[in-house]
Design an enzyme around this catalytic site. Sequence first.
Site, PDB file in Angstrom:
ATOM      1  N   ARG A 232       0.847  -1.185   0.000  1.00 52.74           N
ATOM      2  CA  ARG A 232       0.000   0.000   0.000  1.00 52.74           C
ATOM      3  C   ARG A 232       0.888   1.243   0.000  1.00 52.74           C
ATOM      4  O   ARG A 232       1.954   1.237   0.625  1.00 52.74           O
ATOM      5  CB  ARG A 232      -0.889   0.048   1.256  1.00 52.74           C
ATOM      6  CG  ARG A 232      -2.115  -0.813   1.184  1.00 52.74           C
ATOM      7  CD  ARG A 232      -3.150  -0.240   0.209  1.00 52.74           C
ATOM      8  NE  ARG A 232      -4.356  -1.046   0.180  1.00 52.74           N
ATOM      9  CZ  ARG A 232      -4.598  -2.033  -0.685  1.00 52.74           C
ATOM     10  NH1 ARG A 232      -3.710  -2.344  -1.613  1.00 52.74           N
ATOM     11  NH2 ARG A 232      -5.736  -2.692  -0.644  1.00 52.74           N
ATOM     12  N   HIS A 280      -0.909   1.011  -9.472  1.00 55.54           N
ATOM     13  CA  HIS A 280      -1.637   0.099  -8.575  1.00 55.54           C
ATOM     14  C   HIS A 280      -2.253  -1.037  -9.409  1.00 55.54           C
ATOM     15  O   HIS A 280      -3.463  -1.282  -9.388  1.00 55.54           O
ATOM     16  CB  HIS A 280      -2.719   0.844  -7.784  1.00 55.54           C
ATOM     17  CG  HIS A 280      -3.187   0.090  -6.582  1.00 55.54           C
ATOM     18  ND1 HIS A 280      -3.538   0.707  -5.393  1.00 55.54           N
ATOM     19  CD2 HIS A 280      -3.380  -1.238  -6.367  1.00 55.54           C
ATOM     20  CE1 HIS A 280      -3.918  -0.219  -4.510  1.00 55.54           C
ATOM     21  NE2 HIS A 280      -3.833  -1.410  -5.085  1.00 55.54           N
TER      22      HIS A 280
HETATM   23  P1  NDP Z   1      -2.163 -11.275   4.603  1.00 56.22           P
HETATM   24  O1  NDP Z   1      -3.102 -10.709   5.616  1.00 56.22           O
HETATM   25  O2  NDP Z   1      -2.338 -12.684   4.187  1.00 56.22           O
HETATM   26  O3  NDP Z   1      -0.655 -11.135   5.141  1.00 56.22           O
HETATM   27  C1  NDP Z   1      -0.189  -9.992   5.777  1.00 56.22           C
HETATM   28  C2  NDP Z   1       1.226 -10.255   6.252  1.00 56.22           C
HETATM   29  O4  NDP Z   1       1.760  -9.047   6.800  1.00 56.22           O
HETATM   30  C3  NDP Z   1       1.292 -11.307   7.368  1.00 56.22           C
HETATM   31  O5  NDP Z   1       2.448 -12.101   7.222  1.00 56.22           O
HETATM   32  C4  NDP Z   1       1.417 -10.454   8.614  1.00 56.22           C
HETATM   33  O6  NDP Z   1       2.085 -11.069   9.715  1.00 56.22           O
HETATM   34  C5  NDP Z   1       2.259  -9.315   8.103  1.00 56.22           C
HETATM   35  N1  NDP Z   1       2.116  -8.141   8.973  1.00 56.22           N
HETATM   36  C6  NDP Z   1       1.017  -7.425   9.256  1.00 56.22           C
HETATM   37  N2  NDP Z   1       1.288  -6.455  10.147  1.00 56.22           N
HETATM   38  C7  NDP Z   1       2.592  -6.562  10.429  1.00 56.22           C
HETATM   39  C8  NDP Z   1       3.477  -5.865  11.298  1.00 56.22           C
HETATM   40  N3  NDP Z   1       3.048  -4.833  12.053  1.00 56.22           N
HETATM   41  N4  NDP Z   1       4.750  -6.254  11.356  1.00 56.22           N
HETATM   42  C9  NDP Z   1       5.200  -7.301  10.620  1.00 56.22           C
HETATM   43  N5  NDP Z   1       4.421  -8.030   9.784  1.00 56.22           N
HETATM   44  C10 NDP Z   1       3.131  -7.644   9.688  1.00 56.22           C
HETATM   45  O7  NDP Z   1      -2.203 -10.302   3.359  1.00 56.22           O
HETATM   46  P2  NDP Z   1      -1.960 -10.634   1.808  1.00 56.22           P
HETATM   47  O8  NDP Z   1      -0.675 -11.339   1.684  1.00 56.22           O
HETATM   48  O9  NDP Z   1      -3.162 -11.266   1.220  1.00 56.22           O
HETATM   49  O10 NDP Z   1      -1.872  -9.157   1.204  1.00 56.22           O
HETATM   50  C11 NDP Z   1      -0.919  -8.228   1.659  1.00 56.22           C
HETATM   51  C12 NDP Z   1      -1.256  -6.832   1.178  1.00 56.22           C
HETATM   52  O11 NDP Z   1      -0.990  -6.710  -0.215  1.00 56.22           O
HETATM   53  C13 NDP Z   1      -2.727  -6.424   1.289  1.00 56.22           C
HETATM   54  O12 NDP Z   1      -3.059  -6.040   2.600  1.00 56.22           O
HETATM   55  C14 NDP Z   1      -2.809  -5.276   0.312  1.00 56.22           C
HETATM   56  O13 NDP Z   1      -2.535  -4.066   0.979  1.00 56.22           O
HETATM   57  C15 NDP Z   1      -1.695  -5.554  -0.684  1.00 56.22           C
HETATM   58  N6  NDP Z   1      -2.228  -5.861  -2.034  1.00 56.22           N
HETATM   59  C16 NDP Z   1      -1.837  -5.044  -3.069  1.00 56.22           C
HETATM   60  C17 NDP Z   1      -2.261  -5.313  -4.344  1.00 56.22           C
HETATM   61  C18 NDP Z   1      -1.794  -4.503  -5.491  1.00 56.22           C
HETATM   62  O14 NDP Z   1      -2.310  -4.648  -6.604  1.00 56.22           O
HETATM   63  N7  NDP Z   1      -0.806  -3.644  -5.322  1.00 56.22           N
HETATM   64  C19 NDP Z   1      -3.165  -6.443  -4.642  1.00 56.22           C
HETATM   65  C20 NDP Z   1      -3.487  -7.231  -3.476  1.00 56.22           C
HETATM   66  C21 NDP Z   1      -3.035  -6.934  -2.224  1.00 56.22           C
HETATM   67  P3  NDP Z   1       1.504 -12.423  10.375  1.00 56.22           P
HETATM   68  O15 NDP Z   1       1.880 -13.522   9.393  1.00 56.22           O
HETATM   69  O16 NDP Z   1       2.240 -12.525  11.642  1.00 56.22           O
HETATM   70  O17 NDP Z   1       0.026 -12.232  10.500  1.00 56.22           O
HETATM   71  C1  OXD Z   2      -6.087  -5.354  -3.170  1.00 56.35           C
HETATM   72  C2  OXD Z   2      -5.637  -4.378  -4.172  1.00 56.35           C
HETATM   73  O1  OXD Z   2      -6.021  -5.056  -1.971  1.00 56.35           O
HETATM   74  O2  OXD Z   2      -5.920  -4.579  -5.379  1.00 56.35           O
HETATM   75  O3  OXD Z   2      -6.532  -6.446  -3.572  1.00 56.35           O
HETATM   76  O4  OXD Z   2      -4.972  -3.417  -3.837  1.00 56.35           O
END
Ligand code: NDP
Ligand code: OXD
Length: 317
Positions: A232, A280
Amino acid sequence: MTDKPAAGRVLLSMTGMHPKRWYDLLAKERTVVLEPDGPEDPTIDYAVVWKQPPGLLSRLPNLKAIFSIGAGVDHILADPHLPDAPIVRVVAENLTQYMVEYVSWRVLDHHRQGITYRAQQAEKRWHEPPQPPANEVAVGIMGLGVLGRAAATALKALGFTVNGWSRRERRLDGVNGFSGEAGLTPFLAATDILVVLLPLTPATTGIIDHGLLSRLRQDGPLGGPCLINAGRGPLQKEADILRALEEGTLKEASLDVFEREPLDKQSRLWTHPRVFLTPHAAASSDPAHLVPPMLAQMAAFERGEPLKNLVDREAGY
Ligand code: NDP
Ligand code: OXD
């Protein structure tokens, strides 16, 4: 008149995206509305949303579940009047595959010196810079969730050394795991290409700042660290990224997300020779792949089955 039942009606609310394909696919099984009927609408059971207007969902007294159109849910949680309904986020093979492609593409481009070769081509210059093998280059993935884990597996298969950083301790085959505040500095110090796949939460906002970038491995085989952010935009401080690029703390960056989107035309990021931008677009939500599982979840929920892929509101993702 419609032959569909009034119960189980769906509110579709999308900002900055066109709703037609989502509407048409949802309408195959549900009555879909784009606005509630009046200041309170008790006929809506589900909301399917991307950046809904603040307060909109609080007008639905019988709301049973909120479905996010994306994997990230910061766009939903930003609403200060959000009702207490469960939030279902996107976990889908199709979206994961797009992200794996994006991350692999950007990592390989930094690793195989795409920016250098494109500049040389523009000058018709025939020169082969030294090329380290993948196993000598460490990719560090911030966020070892659904997308981070899939990217880690793909990068391992390409031969890279892979480090991962998460909130809680995670074990993943062949990945050097780091977690929490204590794990961040050693994770960064062992990383040449940083891939950010974190959710946006109060704990992660602004985390990609100058201090963090200067803790990346500075004497690695690529001649300086590279940043890839597909998580993000507000995770990063763009002024700090530009400063790090200018002073050489950061060699190159691939950015898919920005503090404010669309990125301001005045931003230096657009024209910086060592920055690669996408709008994005790393892993777009495709309704053809995401609506059928949403409809299946609604039907399963009505049969008494639990909802899957629920957001932990306290953690913020
Ligand atoms: P998940 O919820 O599956 O994974 C999030 C990961 O981040 C977990 O490993 C979590 O740790 C870790 N995390 C969260 N907070 C912290 C912190 N404070 N410190 C360290 N680690 C942290 O999310 P996804 O993998 O499905 O997606 C990740 C992000 O990708 C989404 O939230 C979105 O913002 C972004 N995204 C962007 C897209 C784009 O087109 N650019 C498309 C899709 C998603 P833990 O394993 O311990 O829970
Ligand atoms: C998502 C994105 O969160 O597209 O899936 O950013």
